[in-house]
Scaffold this motif. Structure first.
Motif, PDB file in Angstrom:
ATOM      1  N   ILE A  35       0.831  -1.204   0.000  1.00  0.00           N
ATOM      2  CA  ILE A  35       0.000   0.000   0.000  1.00  0.00           C
ATOM      3  C   ILE A  35       0.864   1.251   0.000  1.00  0.00           C
ATOM      4  CG2 ILE A  35      -1.676   1.338   1.343  1.00  0.00           C
ATOM      5  CD1 ILE A  35      -3.084  -1.220   2.023  1.00  0.00           C
ATOM      6  N   GLN A  36       2.022   1.206   0.618  1.00  0.00           N
ATOM      7  CA  GLN A  36       2.922   2.368   0.569  1.00  0.00           C
ATOM      8  C   GLN A  36       3.509   2.559  -0.836  1.00  0.00           C
ATOM      9  OE1 GLN A  36       3.589   4.924   2.908  1.00  0.00           O
ATOM     10  NE2 GLN A  36       1.633   3.964   3.417  1.00  0.00           N
ATOM     11  N   ALA A  37       3.692   1.439  -1.544  1.00  0.00           N
ATOM     12  CA  ALA A  37       4.134   1.542  -2.944  1.00  0.00           C
ATOM     13  C   ALA A  37       3.043   2.196  -3.780  1.00  0.00           C
ATOM     14  CB  ALA A  37       4.481   0.166  -3.492  1.00  0.00           C
ATOM     15  N   LEU A  38       1.780   1.846  -3.458  1.00  0.00           N
ATOM     16  CA  LEU A  38       0.655   2.470  -4.147  1.00  0.00           C
ATOM     17  C   LEU A  38       0.589   3.965  -3.839  1.00  0.00           C
ATOM     18  CD1 LEU A  38      -2.118   2.416  -5.683  1.00  0.00           C
ATOM     19  CD2 LEU A  38      -3.153   2.024  -3.421  1.00  0.00           C
ATOM     20  N   ALA A  39       0.803   4.341  -2.568  1.00  0.00           N
ATOM     21  CA  ALA A  39       0.773   5.752  -2.178  1.00  0.00           C
ATOM     22  C   ALA A  39       1.824   6.542  -2.956  1.00  0.00           C
ATOM     23  CB  ALA A  39       1.007   5.887  -0.675  1.00  0.00           C
ATOM     24  N   LYS A  40       3.015   5.967  -3.083  1.00  0.00           N
ATOM     25  CA  LYS A  40       4.074   6.637  -3.857  1.00  0.00           C
ATOM     26  C   LYS A  40       3.657   6.771  -5.324  1.00  0.00           C
ATOM     27  CE  LYS A  40       8.974   6.391  -5.114  1.00  0.00           C
ATOM     28  NZ  LYS A  40       8.709   6.779  -6.507  1.00  0.00           N
ATOM     29  N   GLU A  41       3.074   5.699  -5.868  1.00  0.00           N
ATOM     30  CA  GLU A  41       2.645   5.725  -7.266  1.00  0.00           C
ATOM     31  C   GLU A  41       1.566   6.787  -7.479  1.00  0.00           C
ATOM     32  OE1 GLU A  41       1.190   2.542 -10.726  1.00  0.00           O
ATOM     33  OE2 GLU A  41       1.431   1.884  -8.635  1.00  0.00           O
ATOM     34  N   TRP A  42       0.639   6.878  -6.512  1.00  0.00           N
ATOM     35  CA  TRP A  42      -0.430   7.886  -6.587  1.00  0.00           C
ATOM     36  C   TRP A  42       0.159   9.302  -6.555  1.00  0.00           C
ATOM     37  CZ3 TRP A  42      -5.880   7.387  -6.666  1.00  0.00           C
ATOM     38  CH2 TRP A  42      -6.584   8.600  -6.483  1.00  0.00           C
ATOM     39  N   TRP A  43       1.110   9.524  -5.641  1.00  0.00           N
ATOM     40  CA  TRP A  43       1.697  10.853  -5.509  1.00  0.00           C
ATOM     41  C   TRP A  43       2.529  11.208  -6.743  1.00  0.00           C
ATOM     42  CZ3 TRP A  43       0.647  15.118  -3.600  1.00  0.00           C
ATOM     43  CH2 TRP A  43       1.587  16.130  -3.440  1.00  0.00           C
ATOM     44  N   ASP A  44       3.297  10.235  -7.263  1.00  0.00           N
ATOM     45  CA  ASP A  44       4.070  10.476  -8.485  1.00  0.00           C
ATOM     46  C   ASP A  44       3.147  10.821  -9.650  1.00  0.00           C
ATOM     47  OD1 ASP A  44       6.427   9.988  -7.146  1.00  0.00           O
ATOM     48  OD2 ASP A  44       6.637   7.917  -7.867  1.00  0.00           O
ATOM     49  N   PHE A  45       2.004  10.137  -9.706  1.00  0.00           N
ATOM     50  CA  PHE A  45       1.019  10.422 -10.762  1.00  0.00           C
ATOM     51  C   PHE A  45       0.477  11.839 -10.604  1.00  0.00           C
ATOM     52  CE2 PHE A  45      -3.518  10.841 -11.703  1.00  0.00           C
ATOM     53  CZ  PHE A  45      -3.528  10.575 -13.064  1.00  0.00           C
ATOM     54  N   THR A  46       0.183  12.220  -9.354  1.00  0.00           N
ATOM     55  CA  THR A  46      -0.352  13.563  -9.087  1.00  0.00           C
ATOM     56  C   THR A  46       0.634  14.638  -9.526  1.00  0.00           C
ATOM     57  OG1 THR A  46      -1.617  12.726  -7.195  1.00  0.00           O
ATOM     58  CG2 THR A  46      -1.257  15.095  -7.297  1.00  0.00           C
ATOM     59  N   LEU A  47       1.909  14.425  -9.230  1.00  0.00           N
ATOM     60  CA  LEU A  47       2.934  15.391  -9.626  1.00  0.00           C
ATOM     61  C   LEU A  47       3.055  15.464 -11.149  1.00  0.00           C
ATOM     62  CD1 LEU A  47       5.754  14.641  -7.018  1.00  0.00           C
ATOM     63  CD2 LEU A  47       4.183  16.585  -7.036  1.00  0.00           C
ATOM     64  N   ALA A  48       2.978  14.305 -11.803  1.00  0.00           N
ATOM     65  CA  ALA A  48       3.062  14.286 -13.266  1.00  0.00           C
ATOM     66  C   ALA A  48       1.847  14.963 -13.883  1.00  0.00           C
ATOM     67  CB  ALA A  48       3.179  12.841 -13.758  1.00  0.00           C
ATOM     68  N   PHE A  49       0.675  14.734 -13.279  1.00  0.00           N
ATOM     69  CA  PHE A  49      -0.562  15.295 -13.812  1.00  0.00           C
ATOM     70  C   PHE A  49      -0.583  16.817 -13.698  1.00  0.00           C
ATOM     71  CE2 PHE A  49      -5.143  16.359 -13.488  1.00  0.00           C
ATOM     72  CZ  PHE A  49      -5.578  15.784 -14.685  1.00  0.00           C
ATOM     73  N   THR A  50      -0.013  17.318 -12.600  1.00  0.00           N
ATOM     74  CA  THR A  50      -0.033  18.766 -12.364  1.00  0.00           C
ATOM     75  C   THR A  50       1.233  19.458 -12.846  1.00  0.00           C
ATOM     76  OG1 THR A  50       0.902  18.499 -10.159  1.00  0.00           O
ATOM     77  CG2 THR A  50      -1.509  18.491 -10.341  1.00  0.00           C
TER      78      THR A  50
END
Length: 266
Positions: free
Chosen positions: A196-211
């Motif tokens: 789940i922490q790997a997922l959290a990192k993936e989510w945050w990396d996606f958010t940074l890429a999206f913005t």
């Protein structure tokens, strides 16, 4: 077209053939003008006369119009359709054309229904946002619904750094993350666990890429998460609203950096 003195047997005036075939005189005049169906003869008095052969051709025209052929198609195809194979080829092409039109109309109908739903949920008329929603719908981008949560300045920032190729890649990544998040929440694994922490990192990396790592856009996304109604969240995500927020809180604590320190998590 030949000139004849009277109306001989086997010939009909435009009014007679129109009545017999259930069309208007104006329609026949238009067909004549467009070169689709011209009368076989004209009387000395200038009356246009049709024969049984003309009536058969009119049957063909009416049948092809019912099947969706345009007058231009009919004008082009009719003289060359003389065998069952040629009829079949014409029908096969027309069927494919109609299927394409049906798919296109279904897409338009779906877009209309989705846009209508967004319009109802928005506080005021905003054609700029409507236009942006339509663009995303045309691209089959399932994130069209987020537009109503951002002001037009933030939307403009998105557009500056989001080309179509990048948008497609991010959308595919988004779908994978959403699917994975739903699975992991249902698995009952601990939030501070590796997966789940790997997922959290993936989510945050996606958010940074999206913005594009733009602070204003990050803030806009956080506010969107806070404003998002529970029912709409359930519709677009496959996990509870606070699941990713709690996982991210742990992730930020572990990394020693919380970009939203002091702000309520989405």
């Amino acid at each position: 077209m030949k000139n004849i003195r009277a109306i001989p047997p086997g010939h009909m005036t435009v009014g007679q053939i129109a009545k017999t075939m259930g069309v208007t005189v104006r329609t026949l005049q238009y067909y004549d003008k467009e070169g689709v169906l011209s009368p076989s003869a004209v009387s000395e008095g200038g009356r246009r006369l049709y024969t049984h052969k003309d009536m058969v051709k009119l049957h063909q025209i009416q049948s092809m119009k019912y099947l969706g052929f345009s007058l231009e198609d009919i004008k082009t195809r009719l003289p060359s359709i003389n065998t069952p194979r040629e009829v079949s080829e014409a029908l096969t092409e027309q069927a494919e054309s109609i299927r394409d039109k049906i798919e296109s109309l279904q897409n338009v109908l779906s877009s209309i229904e989705k846009l209508n739903r967004e319009v109802v949920q928005m506080d005021s008329v905003d054609w700029e946002k409507y236009a942006n929603i339509i663009v995303l719908l045309q691209m089959k981008n399932n994130a069209y619904w987020v537009i109503k949560y951002f002001d037009n300045e933030v939307i403009g920032q998105f557009q500056k750094h989001m080309d179509e190729d990048k948008g497609d890649k991010l959308q595919e990544q988004y779908k994978k993350i959403i699917k994975k998040a739903g699975y992991l929440q249902r698995s009952g694994l601990p939030l501070d666990g590796e997966e789940i922490q790997a997922l959290a990192k993936e989510w945050w990396d996606f958010t940074l890429a999206f913005t594009g790592d733009n602070a204003d856009l990050l803030s806009g996304m956080m506010n969107m998460g806070l404003e998002l109604e529970s029912e709409e969240w359930k519709e677009h995500f496959r996990f509870d609203k606070d699941f990713i927020g709690r996982a991210l809180t742990i992730y930020f604590n572990n990394t020693g950096h919380n970009p939203f320190e002091g702000a309520e998590q989405a």
